[in-house]
Design a protein around this motif. Structure first.
Motif, PDB file in Angstrom:
ATOM      1  N   ASN A 165       0.857  -1.182   0.000  1.00 32.32           N
ATOM      2  CA  ASN A 165       0.000   0.000   0.000  1.00 32.32           C
ATOM      3  C   ASN A 165       0.896   1.235   0.000  1.00 32.32           C
ATOM      4  OD1 ASN A 165      -1.948   1.978   0.387  1.00 32.32           O
ATOM      5  ND2 ASN A 165      -2.965   0.902   2.070  1.00 32.32           N
ATOM      6  N   PRO A 166       0.830   2.091  -1.023  1.00 35.04           N
ATOM      7  CA  PRO A 166       1.765   3.223  -1.086  1.00 35.04           C
ATOM      8  C   PRO A 166       1.634   4.145   0.116  1.00 35.04           C
ATOM      9  CG  PRO A 166      -0.021   3.499  -2.676  1.00 35.04           C
ATOM     10  CD  PRO A 166      -0.122   2.099  -2.142  1.00 35.04           C
ATOM     11  N   SER A 167       2.790   4.566   0.638  1.00 37.63           N
ATOM     12  CA  SER A 167       2.797   5.475   1.794  1.00 37.63           C
ATOM     13  C   SER A 167       3.797   6.604   1.622  1.00 37.63           C
ATOM     14  CB  SER A 167       3.121   4.702   3.079  1.00 37.63           C
ATOM     15  OG  SER A 167       4.426   4.125   3.018  1.00 37.63           O
ATOM     16  N   GLY A 168       4.393   6.729   0.422  1.00 37.32           N
ATOM     17  CA  GLY A 168       5.339   7.799   0.185  1.00 37.32           C
ATOM     18  C   GLY A 168       4.658   9.153   0.140  1.00 37.32           C
ATOM     19  N   ARG A 169       5.394  10.168   0.545  1.00 39.18           N
ATOM     20  CA  ARG A 169       4.916  11.548   0.503  1.00 39.18           C
ATOM     21  C   ARG A 169       6.011  12.412  -0.134  1.00 39.18           C
ATOM     22  NH1 ARG A 169       1.317   8.679   1.699  1.00 39.18           N
ATOM     23  NH2 ARG A 169      -0.217   8.905   3.398  1.00 39.18           N
ATOM     24  N   LEU A 170       5.595  13.407  -0.892  1.00 28.43           N
ATOM     25  CA  LEU A 170       6.570  14.209  -1.629  1.00 28.43           C
ATOM     26  C   LEU A 170       7.506  14.964  -0.680  1.00 28.43           C
ATOM     27  CD1 LEU A 170       4.542  15.804  -4.560  1.00 28.43           C
ATOM     28  CD2 LEU A 170       6.098  13.834  -4.635  1.00 28.43           C
ATOM     29  N   PRO A 171       8.827  14.840  -0.873  1.00 24.46           N
ATOM     30  CA  PRO A 171       9.779  15.642  -0.107  1.00 24.46           C
ATOM     31  C   PRO A 171      10.106  16.967  -0.782  1.00 24.46           C
ATOM     32  CG  PRO A 171      10.966  14.011  -1.366  1.00 24.46           C
ATOM     33  CD  PRO A 171       9.500  13.802  -1.679  1.00 24.46           C
TER      34      PRO A 171
ATOM     35  N   SER B 202      -7.929   4.945   3.582  1.00 25.97           N
ATOM     36  CA  SER B 202      -8.231   6.325   3.960  1.00 25.97           C
ATOM     37  C   SER B 202      -7.971   6.512   5.446  1.00 25.97           C
ATOM     38  CB  SER B 202      -9.688   6.679   3.625  1.00 25.97           C
ATOM     39  OG  SER B 202     -10.578   5.787   4.281  1.00 25.97           O
ATOM     40  N   PHE B 203      -7.703   7.763   5.804  1.00 22.02           N
ATOM     41  CA  PHE B 203      -7.380   8.076   7.200  1.00 22.02           C
ATOM     42  C   PHE B 203      -8.170   9.304   7.640  1.00 22.02           C
ATOM     43  CE2 PHE B 203      -3.698   6.027   5.321  1.00 22.02           C
ATOM     44  CZ  PHE B 203      -3.390   5.048   6.249  1.00 22.02           C
ATOM     45  N   ALA B 204      -8.408   9.382   8.924  1.00 21.74           N
ATOM     46  CA  ALA B 204      -9.033  10.563   9.511  1.00 21.74           C
ATOM     47  C   ALA B 204      -8.207  10.994  10.715  1.00 21.74           C
ATOM     48  CB  ALA B 204     -10.470  10.258   9.936  1.00 21.74           C
ATOM     49  N   MET B 205      -8.091  12.308  10.893  1.00 20.90           N
ATOM     50  CA  MET B 205      -7.378  12.851  12.046  1.00 20.90           C
ATOM     51  C   MET B 205      -8.362  13.682  12.869  1.00 20.90           C
ATOM     52  SD  MET B 205      -3.647  13.765  10.361  1.00 20.90           S
ATOM     53  CE  MET B 205      -4.297  14.765   9.026  1.00 20.90           C
ATOM     54  N   SER B 206      -8.238  13.582  14.186  1.00 20.86           N
ATOM     55  CA  SER B 206      -9.216  14.237  15.057  1.00 20.86           C
ATOM     56  C   SER B 206      -8.590  14.575  16.403  1.00 20.86           C
ATOM     57  CB  SER B 206     -10.429  13.321  15.265  1.00 20.86           C
ATOM     58  OG  SER B 206     -10.031  12.115  15.915  1.00 20.86           O
ATOM     59  N   ASP B 207      -9.393  15.297  17.211  1.00 21.02           N
ATOM     60  CA  ASP B 207      -9.063  15.572  18.617  1.00 21.02           C
ATOM     61  C   ASP B 207      -7.691  16.236  18.761  1.00 21.02           C
ATOM     62  OD1 ASP B 207      -9.482  15.668  21.329  1.00 21.02           O
ATOM     63  OD2 ASP B 207      -8.780  13.628  21.696  1.00 21.02           O
ATOM     64  N   LEU B 208      -7.517  17.345  18.045  1.00 25.82           N
ATOM     65  CA  LEU B 208      -6.257  18.091  18.112  1.00 25.82           C
ATOM     66  C   LEU B 208      -6.177  18.875  19.410  1.00 25.82           C
ATOM     67  CD1 LEU B 208      -3.659  19.348  16.893  1.00 25.82           C
ATOM     68  CD2 LEU B 208      -5.138  21.034  15.780  1.00 25.82           C
ATOM     69  N   LYS B 209      -5.040  18.772  20.073  1.00 27.88           N
ATOM     70  CA  LYS B 209      -4.770  19.575  21.263  1.00 27.88           C
ATOM     71  C   LYS B 209      -3.401  20.221  21.088  1.00 27.88           C
ATOM     72  CE  LYS B 209      -7.571  16.733  24.366  1.00 27.88           C
ATOM     73  NZ  LYS B 209      -8.727  17.624  24.173  1.00 27.88           N
ATOM     74  N   VAL B 210      -3.322  21.528  21.360  1.00 21.62           N
ATOM     75  CA  VAL B 210      -2.080  22.288  21.223  1.00 21.62           C
ATOM     76  C   VAL B 210      -1.779  22.945  22.559  1.00 21.62           C
ATOM     77  CG1 VAL B 210      -0.835  24.045  19.922  1.00 21.62           C
ATOM     78  CG2 VAL B 210      -2.672  22.746  18.812  1.00 21.62           C
ATOM     79  N   LYS B 211      -0.580  22.695  23.066  1.00 26.33           N
ATOM     80  CA  LYS B 211      -0.147  23.278  24.328  1.00 26.33           C
ATOM     81  C   LYS B 211       1.064  24.153  24.079  1.00 26.33           C
ATOM     82  CE  LYS B 211       1.465  21.968  28.962  1.00 26.33           C
ATOM     83  NZ  LYS B 211       1.837  20.831  29.849  1.00 26.33           N
TER      84      LYS B 211
ATOM     85  N   THR C 216      -9.634   4.672   8.344  1.00 26.05           N
ATOM     86  CA  THR C 216     -11.077   4.563   8.101  1.00 26.05           C
ATOM     87  C   THR C 216     -11.388   3.738   6.857  1.00 26.05           C
ATOM     88  OG1 THR C 216     -10.995   6.660   6.880  1.00 26.05           O
ATOM     89  CG2 THR C 216     -11.551   6.759   9.228  1.00 26.05           C
ATOM     90  N   GLY C 217     -10.361   3.124   6.276  1.00 24.30           N
ATOM     91  CA  GLY C 217     -10.555   2.342   5.064  1.00 24.30           C
ATOM     92  C   GLY C 217     -10.574   0.857   5.319  1.00 24.30           C
ATOM     93  N   GLU C 218     -10.333   0.099   4.249  1.00 22.61           N
ATOM     94  CA  GLU C 218     -10.456  -1.356   4.318  1.00 22.61           C
ATOM     95  C   GLU C 218      -9.122  -2.072   4.174  1.00 22.61           C
ATOM     96  OE1 GLU C 218     -13.287  -2.273   1.294  1.00 22.61           O
ATOM     97  OE2 GLU C 218     -14.978  -1.401   2.394  1.00 22.61           O
TER      98      GLU C 218
ATOM     99  N   ALA D 100      -4.019  -0.825  11.006  1.00 19.07           N
ATOM    100  CA  ALA D 100      -4.949  -1.773  10.404  1.00 19.07           C
ATOM    101  C   ALA D 100      -6.311  -1.096  10.234  1.00 19.07           C
ATOM    102  CB  ALA D 100      -5.081  -3.005  11.291  1.00 19.07           C
ATOM    103  N   PRO D 101      -7.177  -1.631   9.398  1.00 14.97           N
ATOM    104  CA  PRO D 101      -8.507  -1.029   9.245  1.00 14.97           C
ATOM    105  C   PRO D 101      -9.208  -0.875  10.593  1.00 14.97           C
ATOM    106  CG  PRO D 101      -8.156  -2.680   7.556  1.00 14.97           C
ATOM    107  CD  PRO D 101      -6.996  -2.795   8.498  1.00 14.97           C
ATOM    108  N   GLY D 102      -9.711   0.335  10.839  1.00 18.25           N
ATOM    109  CA  GLY D 102     -10.405   0.618  12.091  1.00 18.25           C
ATOM    110  C   GLY D 102      -9.496   0.965  13.254  1.00 18.25           C
ATOM    111  N   GLU D 103      -8.191   0.742  13.102  1.00 15.17           N
ATOM    112  CA  GLU D 103      -7.251   1.013  14.201  1.00 15.17           C
ATOM    113  C   GLU D 103      -6.964   2.504  14.279  1.00 15.17           C
ATOM    114  OE1 GLU D 103      -2.789  -0.404  15.752  1.00 15.17           O
ATOM    115  OE2 GLU D 103      -3.522  -0.975  13.757  1.00 15.17           O
ATOM    116  N   GLN D 104      -6.727   2.996  15.502  1.00 11.16           N
ATOM    117  CA  GLN D 104      -6.357   4.393  15.690  1.00 11.16           C
ATOM    118  C   GLN D 104      -5.217   4.503  16.686  1.00 11.16           C
ATOM    119  OE1 GLN D 104     -10.058   6.180  16.985  1.00 11.16           O
ATOM    120  NE2 GLN D 104      -9.463   6.044  19.139  1.00 11.16           N
ATOM    121  N   LYS D 105      -4.534   5.641  16.613  1.00 11.87           N
ATOM    122  CA  LYS D 105      -3.376   5.856  17.484  1.00 11.87           C
ATOM    123  C   LYS D 105      -3.269   7.334  17.824  1.00 11.87           C
ATOM    124  CE  LYS D 105       1.612   4.985  17.864  1.00 11.87           C
ATOM    125  NZ  LYS D 105       2.825   4.444  17.177  1.00 11.87           N
TER     126      LYS D 105
END
Length: 724
Positions: free
Chosen positions: A543-549, A609-618, A632-634, A665-670
């Motif tokens: 599954n590709p995970s590269g990001r442009l540098p 697909s991924f989702a990001m949430s619950d941002l906290k900035v200190k 959030t994907g399969e 993994a699908p459904g996993e969060q960190k």
């Protein structure tokens, strides 16, 4: 009393007739050991350690007796147990220059930009460790690795050896790679210090930039790489910086590197970058001396010491720096020499870098990964039947297996060395056929667009390979794909809208055909196992995970210098390169000008697909940012959340201040937590001589790339002035 002092001094050096010398006491610090050994050297021995030749038997070069064919060699001093320094080019693997060591193969890693595209420091360290282990087992104990120049221009011929356009990403990845190399008891350099961003007339152009923007851009990239990797040596650059040759620059080497940063290792010149004996005021070692007009650190340096122009203490400092790095990296205690090499394990690392570094730029209607129900795939162009392309010059590695070499010719004596395009076999065509199972795979070399289009028209999917060769000592005049490949891709895409483009390039390139294609993969120069990595991504085994540098511009008109500096001038012309972007390199230039790139820095798609949430900035003295990432994907996949500073004390800006790579993994969060290096929140104050953080509200975003608004938050930061 006098006799007692002499007795103590004697005991400090040798405790008994049979004991090891004191400098071999591993409980002492590298500094202590180096000082103990340095004072035992004669002046002749000291001078022998501050200059060295290329170790080749060709043209003006003569290999020292007993030395291997390699980039450089400093003879050891047997009476004191000082090992020789056998130096190998090694940006992307241990180099066998022009194959002069018959049968000596090494693992060919993907290019630096491919490594940076993984956004994975642990993988960078593993790749560095593999190169270091191979070097040590081949008898080399100094690697000319660790490229940390920022990619300021997508036409830069040597960008493929470097990493990215951002100082934080570059510093983190370069530091990890250097630490990996040195874990094998091999000294790594960091290079080319500094502003070696172009190759045209690289010995003579003058890079003009003020102190603050330098410190915030290329300077910060090197500073972070040095702090994190602790390289034993810094290699200075060919070019001129603010009117002084980089290898003579008291500002770069004296004030910044050895002064403000407290660097304890040695500074070696690039090969042929020393112009006079005056360099000895700040330079510690003249490398590749045959390429200079004179062995400046030989007889001329001796004369300078005799006249008092250079002090004996300076010579001792030069030598002590070399010895200190040798002790710090185990060259005395773990000497390099023949040992087994686990090429299979190192090959696996190379393939993982290639696969993680591939960036999925576009994927309309989720054409990728390719379906196993396809009846016919047309593979077109790019020498896909032969191999995958690599970059040219001193970083060219010779792996085991098939290689296809095209000598591009030229008008300069060294073109036979620099201008060699090399493809590593097997090719992507074979790898695609291996994974295609029952699907028919047909091939066209792409020489005639009409024939390629006809083949594509009768296929379920067309895969076109586009290649761009880059090499040391030259830049590209524009960002197009050469030799009519843009027209080829356009013709294929017109014939079959289900066209996938796979790019093997050393830089960002323009894509006038983009909207007519279904998918685009950027695979950079993917190394000796690149074909398998490309096929794995195409068919979904990875599954590709590269990001442009680096940012991909639409055209050269969006660049700070639309006209390529030095283009069209005679070789070795003296000219100035102004840096209107200052520290706003790459994506920061796009943010400053409001221009929209073709693809933003940090961009990259996934098959999930991924989702990001619950941002906290200190806030406080720096910013602490935490957030949750969920798949959030399969499919299992890896995401690269990027934290950007969007404003500082009310001043709008865009600046990467943190990132992580997390596999889910699908459904996993960190939950991810990041602390910003305070210097990334600061501006360099040249008057106060430090990093100044203004008090106020600091806004951040957690984004998928530099142009993505993402999750936003803010916190208050207190004022500070940090050391330079």
């Amino acid at each position: 009393m006098y006799r007692a002092v002499l007795a103590c001094c004697a005991l400090a050096v040798v405790n008994s007739a049979t004991a090891e010398p004191a400098w071999m006491n591993t409980t002492l610090s590298p500094d202590e050991r180096a000082h103990l050994l340095e004072r035992e050297l004669t002046m002749d021995e000291r001078f022998s350690l501050v200059h060295s030749p290329m170790s080749l038997d060709m043209g003006p070069f003569q290999r020292p007796q007993g030395a291997p064919f390699t980039a450089g060699y400093v003879a050891g001093i047997a009476r004191l147990g000082i090992p020789a320094l056998a130096q190998s080019d090694a940006s992307l693997g241990v180099v066998n220059p022009l194959g002069l060591r018959p049968g000596d193969h090494a693992t060919a890693m993907p290019s630096g930009q491919a490594l940076a595209a993984t956004w994975n420091p642990a993988l960078a360290r593993a790749a560095g460790a593999a190169i270091g282990q191979e070097s040590h087992a081949k008898g080399f104990n100094v690697l000319l690795a660790g490229g940390a120049n920022l990619a300021r221009d997508p036409r830069g011929g040597r960008n493929f050896e470097y990493l990215s356009e951002d100082p934080w990403l570059t510093g983190v990845m370069a530091g990890a790679s250097i630490a990996g190399v040195q874990s094998a008891h091999v000294v790594s350099t960091v290079k080319h210090f500094a502003l070696n961003n172009y190759e045209i007339s690289r010995n003579t152009y003058n890079a003009v930039i003020a102190d603050a923007p330098f410190r915030e851009s290329d300077g910060l990239a090197f500073q972070l790489a040095i702090e994190r990797g602790q390289p034993g040596s810094v290699m200075c650059a060919y070019n001129v910086v603010n009117g002084a040759q980089a290898c003579h620059s008291e500002y770069l080497l004296g004030k910044v590197l050895k002064g403000d940063w407290g660097y304890k290792g040695w500074v070696m010149s690039d090969w042929g970058a020393v112009k006079s004996v005056d360099a000895a005021k700040v330079l510690d070692h003249q490398s590749g001396e045959q390429l200079d007009k004179q062995v400046w650190f030989g007889a001329p340096l001796r004369d300078a010491v005799a006249s008092g122009a250079v002090s004996k203490e300076r010579i001792s400092d030069m030598v002590t720096r070399v010895l200190r790095s040798m002790f710090a990296n185990g060259l005395f205690d773990h000497p390099a020499g023949p040992a087994p090499i686990d090429l299979a394990a190192h090959g696996a690392v190379a393939q993982r870098v290639a696969a993680e570094g591939i960036v999925l730029l576009r994927n309309q209607d989720k054409l990728l990964p390719l379906s196993p129900t396809l009846k016919r795939i047309a593979v077109i162009g790019g020498n896909a039947s032969m191999g995958v392309l690599s970059g040219g010059g001193s970083s060219q590695v010779t792996p085991a297996g098939a290689q296809y070499v095209v000598n591009l010719g030229g008008n300069r004596p060294m073109d036979q060395f620099f201008r060699r395009a090399v493809w590593f076999g097997p090719g992507p065509l074979e790898a695609i056929r291996t994974l295609a199972d029952k699907t028919e795979v047909v091939f066209d070399d792409g020489r005639y667009p009409a024939a390629a289009a006809e083949l594509a028209r009768n296929a379920d999917v067309a895969i076109v390979f586009g290649t761009q060769w880059n090499g040391e000592n030259e830049d590209t005049p524009d960002i197009s794909l050469p030799q009519g490949q843009d027209a080829l891709i356009a013709a294929v895409a017109a014939a079959n809208p289900r066209t996938v483009v796979v790019l093997e390039t050393g830089n960002a390139v323009a894509m006038p055909w983009l909207e007519q294609t279904a998918a685009v993969l950027e695979s950079w120069y993917p190394g000796q196992h690149g074909a398998a990595a490309i096929a794995d991504v195409l068919f979904g085994r990875v599954n590709p995970s590269g990001r442009l540098p680096v940012s991909f511009p639409v055209s050269e008109s969006q660049l700070p210098r639309p006209q390529l500096p030095g283009f069209g001038l005679p070789p070795d012309s003296s000219y100035e390169i102004q840096f209107p972007e200052g520290s706003d390199v790459g994506y920061r230039w796009f943010a400053r000008t409001g221009a929209k790139p073709l693809f933003a820095f940090g961009h990259g798609l996934s098959y999930t697909s991924f989702a990001m949430s619950d941002l906290k900035v200190k806030g406080g003295k720096t910013l602490m940012v935490s957030f949750t990432v969920k798949n959030t994907g399969e499919r299992t996949g890896a995401h690269v959340p990027q934290v950007y500073l969007r404003s500082a004390a009310g001043k709008p800006l865009t600046r990467l201040i943190g990132f992580d790579k997390v596999e889910l993994a699908p459904g996993e969060q960190k939950r991810i937590s990041l602390a910003a290096d305070p210097r990334l929140l600061a501006n360099f104050d040249s008057v106060a001589h430090g990093w100044r953080i203004a008090a106020g509200e600091y806004a951040v975003s957690v984004s998928t790339d530099a142009a993505d608004t993402g999750l936003t938050g803010s916190a208050k930061v207190t004022t500070q002035l940090l050391k330079p």
